[in-house]
Design an enzyme around this catalytic site. Structure first.
Site, short mmCIF file in Angstrom:
data_model
loop_
_atom_site.label_atom_id
_atom_site.label_comp_id
_atom_site.label_asym_id
_atom_site.label_seq_id
_atom_site.Cartn_x
_atom_site.Cartn_y
_atom_site.Cartn_z
N SER A 16 0.82 -1.21 0.00
CA SER A 16 0.00 0.00 0.00
C SER A 16 0.86 1.27 0.00
O SER A 16 1.83 1.39 0.74
CB SER A 16 -0.92 0.02 1.22
OG SER A 16 -1.56 1.28 1.28
N THR A 63 -8.83 -1.19 2.30
CA THR A 63 -8.58 -1.66 0.95
C THR A 63 -8.95 -3.13 0.85
O THR A 63 -9.54 -3.71 1.77
CB THR A 63 -7.12 -1.33 0.53
OG1 THR A 63 -6.95 -1.67 -0.83
CG2 THR A 63 -6.10 -2.06 1.38
N LYS A 67 -13.56 -3.75 1.72
CA LYS A 67 -14.38 -2.54 1.52
C LYS A 67 -15.87 -2.79 1.77
O LYS A 67 -16.57 -1.92 2.28
CB LYS A 67 -14.16 -1.98 0.11
CG LYS A 67 -12.79 -1.33 -0.08
CD LYS A 67 -12.70 -0.66 -1.44
CE LYS A 67 -11.31 -0.07 -1.66
NZ LYS A 67 -11.24 0.70 -2.91
N ASP A 104 -13.36 7.22 -3.55
CA ASP A 104 -12.77 6.89 -4.86
C ASP A 104 -13.30 7.81 -5.97
O ASP A 104 -12.54 8.26 -6.83
CB ASP A 104 -13.10 5.44 -5.25
CG ASP A 104 -12.18 4.43 -4.58
OD1 ASP A 104 -11.13 4.85 -4.05
OD2 ASP A 104 -12.52 3.24 -4.57
N ALA A 132 -14.72 -0.85 -8.35
CA ALA A 132 -14.18 0.46 -8.75
C ALA A 132 -15.24 1.26 -9.51
O ALA A 132 -15.41 2.46 -9.28
CB ALA A 132 -12.93 0.28 -9.60
N MET A 220 -8.03 3.32 -14.68
CA MET A 220 -7.91 3.37 -13.21
C MET A 220 -6.70 2.60 -12.71
O MET A 220 -6.24 2.80 -11.59
CB MET A 220 -9.16 2.80 -12.57
CG MET A 220 -10.34 3.73 -12.61
SD MET A 220 -11.54 3.16 -11.42
CE MET A 220 -12.93 4.15 -11.90
P1 NDP Z 1 -13.52 -6.07 -9.54
O1 NDP Z 1 -12.92 -7.43 -9.46
O2 NDP Z 1 -14.54 -5.66 -8.56
O3 NDP Z 1 -14.18 -5.87 -11.02
C1 NDP Z 1 -13.49 -6.25 -12.15
C2 NDP Z 1 -14.18 -5.69 -13.39
O4 NDP Z 1 -13.34 -5.91 -14.51
C3 NDP Z 1 -15.51 -6.33 -13.71
O5 NDP Z 1 -16.36 -5.36 -14.30
C4 NDP Z 1 -15.10 -7.40 -14.74
O6 NDP Z 1 -16.15 -7.77 -15.62
C5 NDP Z 1 -14.03 -6.67 -15.48
N1 NDP Z 1 -13.03 -7.50 -16.17
C6 NDP Z 1 -12.03 -8.22 -15.61
N2 NDP Z 1 -11.28 -8.80 -16.56
C7 NDP Z 1 -11.81 -8.46 -17.74
C8 NDP Z 1 -11.49 -8.75 -19.10
N3 NDP Z 1 -10.45 -9.53 -19.41
N4 NDP Z 1 -12.26 -8.23 -20.08
C9 NDP Z 1 -13.31 -7.45 -19.77
N5 NDP Z 1 -13.67 -7.12 -18.51
C10 NDP Z 1 -12.93 -7.63 -17.50
O7 NDP Z 1 -12.26 -5.08 -9.55
P2 NDP Z 1 -12.25 -3.55 -9.06
O8 NDP Z 1 -13.46 -2.90 -9.61
O9 NDP Z 1 -12.01 -3.48 -7.61
O10 NDP Z 1 -10.93 -2.97 -9.76
C11 NDP Z 1 -10.85 -2.68 -11.15
C12 NDP Z 1 -9.56 -1.93 -11.48
O11 NDP Z 1 -9.59 -0.61 -10.94
C13 NDP Z 1 -8.28 -2.56 -10.94
O12 NDP Z 1 -7.28 -2.46 -11.94
C14 NDP Z 1 -7.93 -1.72 -9.73
O13 NDP Z 1 -6.55 -1.72 -9.47
C15 NDP Z 1 -8.38 -0.35 -10.21
N6 NDP Z 1 -8.69 0.60 -9.11
C16 NDP Z 1 -7.98 1.78 -9.07
C17 NDP Z 1 -8.24 2.72 -8.08
C18 NDP Z 1 -7.45 3.99 -8.07
O14 NDP Z 1 -7.49 4.72 -7.07
N7 NDP Z 1 -6.75 4.34 -9.13
C19 NDP Z 1 -9.27 2.50 -7.06
C20 NDP Z 1 -9.98 1.24 -7.20
C21 NDP Z 1 -9.67 0.33 -8.19
P3 NDP Z 1 -17.21 -8.96 -15.21
O15 NDP Z 1 -18.22 -8.35 -14.29
O16 NDP Z 1 -17.81 -9.36 -16.52
O17 NDP Z 1 -16.40 -10.05 -14.57
#
Ligand code: NDP
Length: 280
Positions: A16, A63, A67, A104, A132, A220
């Site tokens: 972190s 984190t 969450k 966020d 996210a 992101m």
């Molecule tokens: P989750 O596991 O909750 O969600 C993942 C999402 O990505 C789902 O919508 C999923 O779709 C989709 N997904 C995963 N793989 C694929 C793929 N190969 N093709 C298409 N869609 C895909 O993850 P989070 O929402 O927690 O995190 C998402 C990203 O955001 C991460 O990279 C994380 O590091 C980043 N993040 C950055 C932050 C920042 O402050 N910059 C804060 C929070 C997150 P499906 O529903 O169909 O499975």
């Protein structure tokens, strides 16, 4: 125990960047604080949080993977954003009660502002429907974008999120739509990648006509400035490109403002963090 104690809690937690960011904010604003990492056992998040506050702790960032658990713990005193997200990344005590917020979305908005892009009146495409995406949805709508479309690999999940958002913010319903990732049509002023696709190194199957002239592509994901999503966006003609590091610093700044009632400057800390990441 030291005074003015804060921490980030998660599992794993050693990577972190929050301690670095909050210590920089403290130095910048002249507020003395202790900010540590807490590794909570997967089966005892609640006990770890209670112990922290009972010991005089002031505030926690939460984190992965806690969450949602944090949201349940602070269920009596949640911000609207945290409620819609079903996730909390900021906890604090007030009047002897645990409060929760999700910063966020504010972090993303402040970073988009920093990039000189306006959301009001623009067409915004949000890719993803996971944690996210949920966290940023309401703030994006509140920024008065003209249209907000949620596209997700599993369309069903996008539709669920759509429904939930409308039930919480009915006045904004006409500007919100949802669908499958492979059914995206039209041109967009702002495209935000809230999927974890970049983590796996793969690209999303997106039309090459996605970006309107002058469009912003925002990933992101952070840690690498040139992600697969951003490389594709550049090839497809996006004008402004950004990774998620500014959002990370922005969400921390919003937590800091809740706890200390002082808004720290994001830019110098973002620069310091960027430099640190390049050297590790
Ligand atoms: P989750 O596991 O909750 O969600 C993942 C999402 O990505 C789902 O919508 C999923 O779709 C989709 N997904 C995963 N793989 C694929 C793929 N190969 N093709 C298409 N869609 C895909 O993850 P989070 O929402 O927690 O995190 C998402 C990203 O955001 C991460 O990279 C994380 O590091 C980043 N993040 C950055 C932050 C920042 O402050 N910059 C804060 C929070 C997150 P499906 O529903 O169909 O499975």
């Amino acid at each position: 125990a030291p005074e003015n104690r804060y921490a980030v809690i998660g599992n794993p937690i050693e990577h972190s960047r929050s301690p670095f960011i909050h210590q920089q904010f403290g130095r910048q604003t002249g507020i003395a604080l202790h900010y540590e990492r807490i590794l909570a056992p997967l089966d005892d998040f609640t006990g770890t949080v209670e112990q922290f506050f009972a010991g005089g702790g002031r505030g926690l960032n939460v984190t992965l993977p806690f969450k949602e658990a944090a949201c349940a713990l602070a269920a009596e005193h949640l911000s609207d954003r945290a409620q819609l997200a079903g996730a909390v990344n900021t906890l604090w005590m007030a009047g002897g009660r645990l409060h929760g917020c999700n910063t966020d979305g504010v972090g993303l908005l402040s970073d988009i502002r920093r990039l000189g892009v306006t959301l009001a009146g623009r067409k915004v495409l949000l890719l993803g429907a996971g944690g996210a995406a949920k966290g940023v949805l309401l703030p994006l709508l509140q920024a008065r974008c003209a249209q907000l479309h949620i596209a997700n690999r599993s369309a069903e999940r996008a539709h669920e999120l759509h429904k939930r958002t409308i039930s919480l913010a009915p006045r904004r319903a006409e500007r919100l739509s949802a669908g499958a990732l492979d059914a995206i049509a039209g041109q967009w002023d702002v495209v935000i990648n809230a999927t974890s696709s970049s983590l796996g190194g793969g690209t999303l199957n997106l039309p090459d006509t996605l970006y309107a002239p002058g469009a912003l592509a925002y990933d992101m994901m952070y840690g690498a400035q040139d992600t697969p999503f951003l490389r594709q966006a550049r090839a497809h003609g996006a004008s402004v490109l950004a990774d998620g590091l500014g959002m990370l610093v922005g969400q921390a700044a919003a937590s800091f403002a809740i706890w200390h009632r002082v808004q720290p400057k994001i830019e110098p800390v973002l620069a310091a963090l960027r430099q640190q990441l390049q050297h590790t």
